[in-house]
Design a protein around this motif. Structure first.
Motif, PDB file in Angstrom:
ATOM      1  N   SER A 192       0.840  -1.039  -0.025  1.00  0.00           N
ATOM      2  CA  SER A 192      -0.060   0.011   0.005  1.00  0.00           C
ATOM      3  C   SER A 192       0.886   1.278  -0.134  1.00  0.00           C
ATOM      4  CB  SER A 192      -0.904  -0.138   1.173  1.00  0.00           C
ATOM      5  OG  SER A 192      -1.594   1.259   1.219  1.00  0.00           O
ATOM      6  N   ASP A 193       0.226   2.411  -0.367  1.00  0.00           N
ATOM      7  CA  ASP A 193       0.740   3.649  -0.293  1.00  0.00           C
ATOM      8  C   ASP A 193       0.670   4.258   1.250  1.00  0.00           C
ATOM      9  OD1 ASP A 193       2.279   3.554  -2.828  1.00  0.00           O
ATOM     10  OD2 ASP A 193       0.380   4.243  -3.756  1.00  0.00           O
ATOM     11  N   ARG A 194      -0.041   3.715   1.711  1.00  0.00           N
ATOM     12  CA  ARG A 194      -0.668   4.380   3.141  1.00  0.00           C
ATOM     13  C   ARG A 194       0.419   4.210   4.261  1.00  0.00           C
ATOM     14  NH1 ARG A 194      -5.457   1.438   4.929  1.00  0.00           N
ATOM     15  NH2 ARG A 194      -5.426   2.889   6.769  1.00  0.00           N
ATOM     16  N   PRO A 195       0.777   5.006   4.963  1.00  0.00           N
ATOM     17  CA  PRO A 195       1.882   4.873   6.055  1.00  0.00           C
ATOM     18  C   PRO A 195       1.383   3.833   7.084  1.00  0.00           C
ATOM     19  CG  PRO A 195       0.446   7.133   6.426  1.00  0.00           C
ATOM     20  CD  PRO A 195      -0.018   6.408   5.087  1.00  0.00           C
ATOM     21  N   ALA A 196       2.336   3.151   7.678  1.00  0.00           N
ATOM     22  CA  ALA A 196       2.019   2.101   8.699  1.00  0.00           C
ATOM     23  C   ALA A 196       1.705   2.851   9.966  1.00  0.00           C
ATOM     24  CB  ALA A 196       3.257   1.281   9.023  1.00  0.00           C
ATOM     25  N   GLU A 197       0.873   2.235  10.835  1.00  0.00           N
ATOM     26  CA  GLU A 197       0.518   2.978  12.036  1.00  0.00           C
ATOM     27  C   GLU A 197       1.453   3.544  12.988  1.00  0.00           C
ATOM     28  OE1 GLU A 197      -0.255  -1.044  14.760  1.00  0.00           O
ATOM     29  OE2 GLU A 197      -1.959  -0.001  14.055  1.00  0.00           O
ATOM     30  N   PHE A 198       2.666   2.753  12.924  1.00  0.00           N
ATOM     31  CA  PHE A 198       3.744   3.400  13.692  1.00  0.00           C
ATOM     32  C   PHE A 198       4.633   4.593  13.064  1.00  0.00           C
ATOM     33  CE2 PHE A 198       4.643  -0.852  12.017  1.00  0.00           C
ATOM     34  CZ  PHE A 198       5.561  -0.487  10.948  1.00  0.00           C
ATOM     35  N   SER A 199       4.251   4.991  11.808  1.00  0.00           N
ATOM     36  CA  SER A 199       5.128   5.998  11.323  1.00  0.00           C
ATOM     37  C   SER A 199       4.695   7.275  11.832  1.00  0.00           C
ATOM     38  CB  SER A 199       4.654   6.038   9.815  1.00  0.00           C
ATOM     39  OG  SER A 199       5.124   4.886   9.102  1.00  0.00           O
ATOM     40  N   ILE A 200       5.494   8.242  11.657  1.00  0.00           N
ATOM     41  CA  ILE A 200       5.330   9.675  11.898  1.00  0.00           C
ATOM     42  C   ILE A 200       5.131  10.674  10.675  1.00  0.00           C
ATOM     43  CG2 ILE A 200       6.512   9.328  14.261  1.00  0.00           C
ATOM     44  CD1 ILE A 200       8.938  10.947  13.085  1.00  0.00           C
ATOM     45  N   THR A 201       4.541  11.706  11.115  1.00  0.00           N
ATOM     46  CA  THR A 201       4.318  12.611  10.084  1.00  0.00           C
ATOM     47  C   THR A 201       5.444  13.881   9.879  1.00  0.00           C
ATOM     48  OG1 THR A 201       3.105  14.178  11.389  1.00  0.00           O
ATOM     49  CG2 THR A 201       1.792  12.599  10.340  1.00  0.00           C
ATOM     50  N   PRO A 202       5.724  14.400   8.907  1.00  0.00           N
ATOM     51  CA  PRO A 202       6.525  15.539   8.914  1.00  0.00           C
ATOM     52  C   PRO A 202       6.294  16.695   9.893  1.00  0.00           C
ATOM     53  CG  PRO A 202       5.892  14.978   6.720  1.00  0.00           C
ATOM     54  CD  PRO A 202       5.140  14.164   7.661  1.00  0.00           C
ATOM     55  N   ARG A 203       5.205  16.792  10.138  1.00  0.00           N
ATOM     56  CA  ARG A 203       4.756  18.050  11.114  1.00  0.00           C
ATOM     57  C   ARG A 203       5.332  17.450  12.621  1.00  0.00           C
ATOM     58  NH1 ARG A 203       2.547  22.600  12.094  1.00  0.00           N
ATOM     59  NH2 ARG A 203       1.775  22.710   9.910  1.00  0.00           N
ATOM     60  N   GLN A 204       4.823  16.101  12.811  1.00  0.00           N
ATOM     61  CA  GLN A 204       5.187  15.421  14.199  1.00  0.00           C
ATOM     62  C   GLN A 204       6.592  15.722  14.202  1.00  0.00           C
ATOM     63  OE1 GLN A 204       3.194  11.665  13.690  1.00  0.00           O
ATOM     64  NE2 GLN A 204       2.094  12.171  15.609  1.00  0.00           N
ATOM     65  N   TYR A 205       7.459  15.144  13.295  1.00  0.00           N
ATOM     66  CA  TYR A 205       8.929  15.208  13.387  1.00  0.00           C
ATOM     67  C   TYR A 205       9.595  16.670  13.743  1.00  0.00           C
ATOM     68  CZ  TYR A 205      13.976  13.895  12.215  1.00  0.00           C
ATOM     69  OH  TYR A 205      15.230  13.688  12.279  1.00  0.00           O
ATOM     70  N   GLY A 206       8.839  17.762  12.932  1.00  0.00           N
ATOM     71  CA  GLY A 206       9.366  18.906  13.079  1.00  0.00           C
ATOM     72  C   GLY A 206       8.960  19.667  14.458  1.00  0.00           C
ATOM     73  N   ASP A 207       7.910  19.400  14.978  1.00  0.00           N
ATOM     74  CA  ASP A 207       7.371  19.673  16.298  1.00  0.00           C
ATOM     75  C   ASP A 207       8.346  19.096  17.347  1.00  0.00           C
ATOM     76  OD1 ASP A 207       5.411  21.318  15.366  1.00  0.00           O
ATOM     77  OD2 ASP A 207       3.737  19.880  15.659  1.00  0.00           O
ATOM     78  N   PHE A 208       8.626  17.876  17.258  1.00  0.00           N
ATOM     79  CA  PHE A 208       9.325  17.137  18.065  1.00  0.00           C
ATOM     80  C   PHE A 208      11.006  17.694  18.346  1.00  0.00           C
ATOM     81  CE2 PHE A 208      12.688  14.069  19.577  1.00  0.00           C
ATOM     82  CZ  PHE A 208      12.273  13.483  20.503  1.00  0.00           C
ATOM     83  N   LEU A 209      11.580  18.099  17.241  1.00  0.00           N
ATOM     84  CA  LEU A 209      12.869  18.527  17.156  1.00  0.00           C
ATOM     85  C   LEU A 209      13.085  19.920  17.483  1.00  0.00           C
ATOM     86  CD1 LEU A 209      14.213  17.170  13.731  1.00  0.00           C
ATOM     87  CD2 LEU A 209      14.978  16.437  15.934  1.00  0.00           C
ATOM     88  N   CYS A 210      11.896  20.755  17.163  1.00  0.00           N
ATOM     89  CA  CYS A 210      11.747  22.230  17.729  1.00  0.00           C
ATOM     90  C   CYS A 210      11.713  22.229  19.313  1.00  0.00           C
ATOM     91  CB  CYS A 210      10.698  22.970  17.275  1.00  0.00           C
ATOM     92  SG  CYS A 210      11.001  23.327  15.528  1.00  0.00           S
ATOM     93  N   ARG A 211      10.594  21.295  19.864  1.00  0.00           N
ATOM     94  CA  ARG A 211      10.683  21.183  21.476  1.00  0.00           C
ATOM     95  C   ARG A 211      11.674  20.723  21.939  1.00  0.00           C
ATOM     96  NH1 ARG A 211       9.433  23.598  25.728  1.00  0.00           N
ATOM     97  NH2 ARG A 211       9.112  22.135  27.452  1.00  0.00           N
ATOM     98  N   LEU A 212      12.580  19.799  21.285  1.00  0.00           N
ATOM     99  CA  LEU A 212      13.840  19.361  22.024  1.00  0.00           C
ATOM    100  C   LEU A 212      14.997  20.187  21.929  1.00  0.00           C
ATOM    101  CD1 LEU A 212      14.309  16.111  22.928  1.00  0.00           C
ATOM    102  CD2 LEU A 212      15.884  16.131  20.738  1.00  0.00           C
ATOM    103  N   PHE A 213      14.844  20.943  20.991  1.00  0.00           N
ATOM    104  CA  PHE A 213      16.017  22.261  20.628  1.00  0.00           C
ATOM    105  C   PHE A 213      15.762  22.996  21.985  1.00  0.00           C
ATOM    106  CE2 PHE A 213      17.253  26.113  19.449  1.00  0.00           C
ATOM    107  CZ  PHE A 213      18.762  26.166  19.234  1.00  0.00           C
ATOM    108  N   ASP A 214      14.527  23.502  21.996  1.00  0.00           N
ATOM    109  CA  ASP A 214      13.972  24.351  23.191  1.00  0.00           C
ATOM    110  C   ASP A 214      14.491  24.103  24.739  1.00  0.00           C
ATOM    111  OD1 ASP A 214      13.042  26.126  21.367  1.00  0.00           O
ATOM    112  OD2 ASP A 214      10.760  25.449  21.726  1.00  0.00           O
ATOM    113  N   ARG A 215      14.210  22.645  24.881  1.00  0.00           N
ATOM    114  CA  ARG A 215      14.646  22.141  26.081  1.00  0.00           C
ATOM    115  C   ARG A 215      16.297  22.298  26.229  1.00  0.00           C
ATOM    116  NH1 ARG A 215      11.785  18.682  29.143  1.00  0.00           N
ATOM    117  NH2 ARG A 215      13.453  19.116  30.571  1.00  0.00           N
ATOM    118  N   TRP A 216      16.938  21.747  25.317  1.00  0.00           N
ATOM    119  CA  TRP A 216      18.363  21.780  25.254  1.00  0.00           C
ATOM    120  C   TRP A 216      18.870  23.088  25.480  1.00  0.00           C
ATOM    121  CZ3 TRP A 216      21.606  24.204  21.691  1.00  0.00           C
ATOM    122  CH2 TRP A 216      23.182  23.891  21.840  1.00  0.00           C
ATOM    123  N   LEU A 217      18.258  24.105  24.905  1.00  0.00           N
ATOM    124  CA  LEU A 217      18.868  25.543  24.823  1.00  0.00           C
ATOM    125  C   LEU A 217      18.624  25.868  26.184  1.00  0.00           C
ATOM    126  CD1 LEU A 217      20.190  27.915  23.217  1.00  0.00           C
ATOM    127  CD2 LEU A 217      17.616  28.584  22.683  1.00  0.00           C
TER     128      LEU A 217
END
Length: 226
Positions: free
Chosen positions: A200-225
């Motif tokens: 299928s071309d559908r993402p598997a249930e354990f996959s993440i979206t680009p927005r989730q990835y970006g939000d995660f990295l931004c929040r992680l950077f804020d915590r690190w900073l």
């Protein structure tokens, strides 16, 4: 001359775990049931020919499947061959990416002696890690991985942690940050899990979206900073 790293999968797709999100296990079908673990003859040819290319830095990255399934003697042999075929002025580096469940004091003493850099897969606290990273009996592996990390520390093995960001832990950047900080883990890699449902071309249930990835990295950077 530019640095060059050789990525090697000596056990092919073989693994002692059955992670839900693994994309590589089914690649065993590519071998049509034939042998796919690296022989001593192939190992020697690989090391010899790579070293003879004349790079000032020869880096070997051992991956899988699960590379520790080859056994400790395989890596003793690899180091012996690197010494045999190296030339004056060359430096050699070895990195091992592993699920770590086989790492014990014997393994870690060797990894320290030969200055292997070890990448350990750990998806965060137990409720995240054991959600997907199971053995073939369906048991979680969190406690075994933590025991391996303890062994690495006892033997002063250089290691980092690889976190596969999936549909569960990607929503918990603060919890992951606090978890690893409390355990004094200083070197982390965050890899996005993006897989399609088979056929299928559908993402598997354990996959993440680009927005989730970006939000995660931004929040992680804020915590690190902070």
């Amino acid at each position: 001359m530019y640095p060059f790293t050789l990525l090697i999968k000596p056990a092919g797709p073989d693994c002692n775990l059955a992670c839900t999100y693994c994309f590589y296990a089914r690649k065993e079908a590519l071998f049509a049931g034939g042998p796919h673990r690296m022989s001593d003859k192939v190992l020697e040819a690989l090391v010899r020919d790579y070293m003879r290319l004349g790079f000032a830095n020869c880096d070997f990255a051992w991956q899988g499947g699960e590379p520790t399934l080859m056994g400790l003697e395989f890596y003793r042999r690899a180091v012996e061959l690197q010494r045999r075929y190296g030339v004056g002025g060359q430096t050699v580096g070895n990195a091992l990416q592993t699920n770590a469940v086989l790492l014990d004091d014997r393994w870690c003493a060797f990894l320290h002696e030969h200055q292997f850099l070890v990448g350990v897969s750990l998806d965060g606290p137990q409720h995240f890690h054991d959600a997907y990273r199971l053995d073939h009996a369906g048991r979680g592996t969190y406690e075994r991985v933590c025991a391996a990390i303890d062994a690495c520390r006892r033997h002063d093995v250089q290691f980092n942690i690889l976190v596969l960001l999936n549909a569960l832990n990607v929503e918990a950047p603060d919890e992951l940050f606090d978890f690893f900080r409390e355990r004094d883990v200083r070197y982390l890699q965050f890899i996005p899990c993006v897989e399609r449902l088979e056929g299928s071309d559908r993402p598997a249930e354990f996959s993440i979206t680009p927005r989730q990835y970006g939000d995660f990295l931004c929040r992680l950077f804020d915590r690190w900073l902070e």
